[in-house]
Design an enzyme around this catalytic site. Sequence first.
Site, PDB file in Angstrom:
ATOM      1  N   PHE A 172       0.862  -1.186   0.000  1.00  0.00           N
ATOM      2  CA  PHE A 172       0.000   0.000   0.000  1.00  0.00           C
ATOM      3  C   PHE A 172       0.895   1.230   0.000  1.00  0.00           C
ATOM      4  CE2 PHE A 172      -2.472   3.483   1.731  1.00  0.00           C
ATOM      5  CZ  PHE A 172      -3.617   3.398   0.951  1.00  0.00           C
ATOM      6  N   ASP A 231       9.341   2.440   1.774  1.00  0.00           N
ATOM      7  CA  ASP A 231       8.168   3.164   2.258  1.00  0.00           C
ATOM      8  C   ASP A 231       8.020   2.834   3.744  1.00  0.00           C
ATOM      9  OD1 ASP A 231       5.667   3.998   3.041  1.00  0.00           O
ATOM     10  OD2 ASP A 231       4.686   3.481   1.165  1.00  0.00           O
ATOM     11  N   LYS A 272       2.686   9.789   8.434  1.00  0.00           N
ATOM     12  CA  LYS A 272       1.862   9.339   9.557  1.00  0.00           C
ATOM     13  C   LYS A 272       2.284   9.984  10.877  1.00  0.00           C
ATOM     14  CE  LYS A 272      -0.353   5.140   7.905  1.00  0.00           C
ATOM     15  NZ  LYS A 272      -1.762   5.463   8.053  1.00  0.00           N
TER      16      LYS A 272
HETATM   17  C1  PLP Z   1       2.957   2.217   3.891  1.00  0.00           C
HETATM   18  C2  PLP Z   1       2.083   3.377   3.518  1.00  0.00           C
HETATM   19  N1  PLP Z   1       2.418   4.141   2.489  1.00  0.00           N
HETATM   20  C3  PLP Z   1       1.671   5.202   2.124  1.00  0.00           C
HETATM   21  C4  PLP Z   1       0.519   5.519   2.808  1.00  0.00           C
HETATM   22  C5  PLP Z   1      -0.291   6.707   2.382  1.00  0.00           C
HETATM   23  O1  PLP Z   1      -0.219   7.724   3.333  1.00  0.00           O
HETATM   24  P1  PLP Z   1      -1.319   8.881   3.384  1.00  0.00           P
HETATM   25  O2  PLP Z   1      -2.606   8.251   3.784  1.00  0.00           O
HETATM   26  O3  PLP Z   1      -0.792   9.863   4.395  1.00  0.00           O
HETATM   27  O4  PLP Z   1      -1.389   9.482   2.025  1.00  0.00           O
HETATM   28  C6  PLP Z   1       0.125   4.726   3.889  1.00  0.00           C
HETATM   29  C7  PLP Z   1      -1.120   5.015   4.609  1.00  0.00           C
HETATM   30  O5  PLP Z   1      -1.721   4.159   5.216  1.00  0.00           O
HETATM   31  C8  PLP Z   1       0.925   3.626   4.266  1.00  0.00           C
HETATM   32  O6  PLP Z   1       0.601   2.831   5.288  1.00  0.00           O
END
Ligand code: PLP
Length: 415
Positions: A148, A233, A262
């Site tokens: 994700f 990520d 986050k």
């Molecule tokens: C691993 C990861 N990458 C990217 C995101 C996207 O972040 P945002 O919701 O702040 O756009 C999330 C959100 O849950 C995430 O868990």
Amino acid sequence: MKRVDRSDSGSKKSFPDNWMERGSRVLVGNYSREPLSFEKGRGSYVFDPMGNAYLDFLGGIAIHVLGHCHPRITHAIQKQAQRLVHASNLYYSPPVVELAELIVEKTFADRVFFSNSGTEAVEAALKLSRKYGLSRGRYEVISMESSFHGRTLGAMTMTGQDKIREGFGPLPPGFRIAPFNDFEGVRKLATSETVAVIVEPIQGEIGVVPADRSFLERLRAWTREQDILLIFDEIQTGLGRTGSLFAYEQYGVVPDVLLSSKALGGGLPLGALLTTEKLGAYLPPGSHGSTFGGNPVACAAGTALIRALYDEDYIPERVRIMSAYLWDGLEGLSKRYSRSIASVRGMGFMIGIVVRSSAKKLKDRFRDRRVLVNATGVTDDVIRLLPPLSVSYDEVDAFLSVAEEVFQESEGNPM
Ligand SMILES: Cc1ncc(COP(=O)(O)O)c(C=O)c1O
């Protein structure tokens, strides 16, 4: 054992909570919200409008690493809000520079770009990768199945879950999705046009699935050899949750680019791309930007958070001790309720309880007992726990006693 029945008498109200009804009339219905609203948070608890306390083992989805309204973070927000809320990225702002300096001091990075969210940090990494690949004739990015990365078009296209992408085509070209934890699978997908590989050290949204150490090690060696960028990520794994500031430290594998968000803004919207001096140069003036990215108030909160993580010894000591205490309890539960619990996985305070029945229904049973957890997993089979690093022994006991009831009930009355 302590039960979760603390109530916040100071904010008790006699009128009914009608935020749900009002919200459902005026908000776009893109979220499947729980039938709950919260007005206040303190430490490991959030309070509904009637003053009922909920033990928060989700923390706004991995946001509140030090619980709600940590005094140092609240103070930093108040102080900066009184001085300067926004000045734009046309100028230097002390809180922004201070947070970047702190990140540079504590990580592999020499350079930081701030965004407002996780998905924007991912987009920045994509643009950096494309610029890096320009003179090399490369543009393709490989991401992982079940990953994700966010909801904007590029991040969503890289996200390895069909249900997230469905209905939004045609999707932009230049992306390939490889099997997670399968180095040969990634290598086979690579072409002479591959510029970057993006991977979460622990896949969070799909149900807390850690990368194998050897997978990341092999990716690192191979990407380096092939002049391919390795992007981690760490939007969910970062800020002490796994026991170190970022999970890469524990894997002993240093990426070229790391994405954070986050928890980074202490509860305020903030994201960051961390990289080296050399790679930072691929985003020269005018190539990328964001009006709000690196907001001074959010950056002041971020600095207060990171300082508190170290000053108050959350990383590594307190996370190690308290998460071991929680893991011990969960392992006991998984032995006693082996008909309900298949396994417990994760790292530190990022935990997935793999269950044998509907995680959503179990999550509702936690909620009925005023404990917040999250249901996830490809087949609705993971209860995700993201408790605050500041959780106390009593609060862990309270959680475990509710979990005991939930799993006891589920074995007596299977769903
Ligand atoms: C691993 C990861 N990458 C990217 C995101 C996207 O972040 P945002 O919701 O702040 O756009 C999330 C959100 O849950 C995430 O868990």
